[in-house]
Write an enzyme that holds these catalytic residues in place. Structure first.
Site, mmCIF file in Angstrom:
data_model
loop_
_atom_site.group_PDB
_atom_site.id
_atom_site.type_symbol
_atom_site.label_atom_id
_atom_site.label_comp_id
_atom_site.label_asym_id
_atom_site.label_seq_id
_atom_site.Cartn_x
_atom_site.Cartn_y
_atom_site.Cartn_z
ATOM 1 N N GLY A 70 0.920 -1.281 -0.044
ATOM 2 C CA GLY A 70 -0.018 0.105 0.226
ATOM 3 C C GLY A 70 0.761 1.359 -0.085
ATOM 4 O O GLY A 70 0.407 2.154 0.419
ATOM 5 N N HIS A 108 1.591 1.397 -13.584
ATOM 6 C CA HIS A 108 2.331 0.256 -13.939
ATOM 7 C C HIS A 108 3.737 0.546 -13.912
ATOM 8 O O HIS A 108 4.319 1.644 -14.415
ATOM 9 C CB HIS A 108 1.887 -0.411 -15.153
ATOM 10 C CG HIS A 108 2.644 -1.595 -15.502
ATOM 11 N ND1 HIS A 108 2.458 -2.745 -14.891
ATOM 12 C CD2 HIS A 108 3.574 -1.617 -16.397
ATOM 13 C CE1 HIS A 108 3.041 -3.693 -15.477
ATOM 14 N NE2 HIS A 108 3.872 -3.025 -16.190
#
Length: 188
Positions: free
Chosen positions: A12, A109
Site C-alpha cells: 500500500g 504500472h
C-alpha cells in the site's frame, strides 16, 4: 469534493502516497473507500490509520469473480466514488466492474507500457537489460495492463542493482500518480 477509491493487494505504498496527497490538498478529493483482496495486506492497516473505510474480501469465498465484483460495485456506488485508482491491485477487472465504472478506472504500472506487462515488470525489464525505465498510468480495460496510456515518465538507469532500480521506480511512481489523479479530477 470528489471521491476516489483505491484498490490494493499488498503493502500500500501508493495508497499511502495518495492518502497523504489528499490530506495535503494536492489531490482535490478524499479517499472514500479502499478495496483489498488480501486481509493480511499492510494496506488494510494504512487505510485504518487514515480513517478510510476498507472493504476487505477473499475472492475464494465468493462463487465467482462476478459475485465479488458485484459487491465491490455496490460499495463503490454507496460511497459515491468518482474515480477508481488501482494501486498494486493484482487482479484483472472483469465485466461487472468495467460495466459499472469503465472509463473511470486507472492503474499505475512500473514500466513503460506497452513493454513489460505483468506482475514482475521491473525485474523483467532489468533482466532484459533496458537502459530507460519508467512508470505508466493508464486507463483500465479487461486486458492485462491494457487500456489507453494517460501519462508516462521515463528515466535512464544503467546500474546493476535491482533494489536500487526498484527504489528509483517508486520515487517516480508516487509523484506521477498524484499529479495524474489531480489532473483527471480537475478535468471532470
Amino acid at each position: 469534493m470528489k471521491r476516489i477509491a483505491v484498490f490494493a493487494s499488498g503493502n500500500g505504498s501508493n495508497f499511502e502516497a495518495i492518502a497523504a496527497a489528499c490530506e495535503r490538498g494536492e489531490i482535490p478529493a478524499r479517499i472514500a473507500l479502499a478495496v483489498c483482496d488480501k486481509p493480511e495486506a499492510r494496506v488494510v492497516e494504512r487505510a485504518a490509520n487514515h480513517g478510510v473505510e476498507c472493504f476487505v474480501f477473499r475472492p475464494k469465498e465468493y462463487g465467482s469473480k462476478a459475485d465479488y465484483e458485484r459487491e465491490i460495485v455496490r460499495r463503490l456506488d454507496a460511497a459515491q466514488v468518482d474515480l477508481v485508482c488501482l494501486a498494486g491491485y493484482m487482479r484483472l477487472c472483469g465485466e461487472e466492474l468495467l460495466g459499472a465504472y469503465g472509463g473511470r478506472i486507472i492503474n499505475i504500472h512500473p514500466a513503460l507500457l506497452p513493454a513489460f506487462k505483468g506482475a514482475h515488470a521491473i525485474r523483467d525489464a532489468f533482466e532484459y537489460g533496458v537502459k530507460v525505465y519508467g512508470v505508466t498510468i493508464h486507463g483500465v480495460d479487461a486486458s492485462l495492463d491494457g487500456g489507453p496510456i494517460i501519462a508516462q515518465r521515463a528515466f535512464a538507469y544503467e546500474g546493476r542493482d535491482l533494489d536500487e532500480l526498484e527504489a528509483m521506480v517508486h520515487a517516480v511512481e508516487h509523484p506521477l500518480y498524484i499529479e495524474t489523479i489531480g489532473k483527471l479530477l480537475k478535468e471532470e
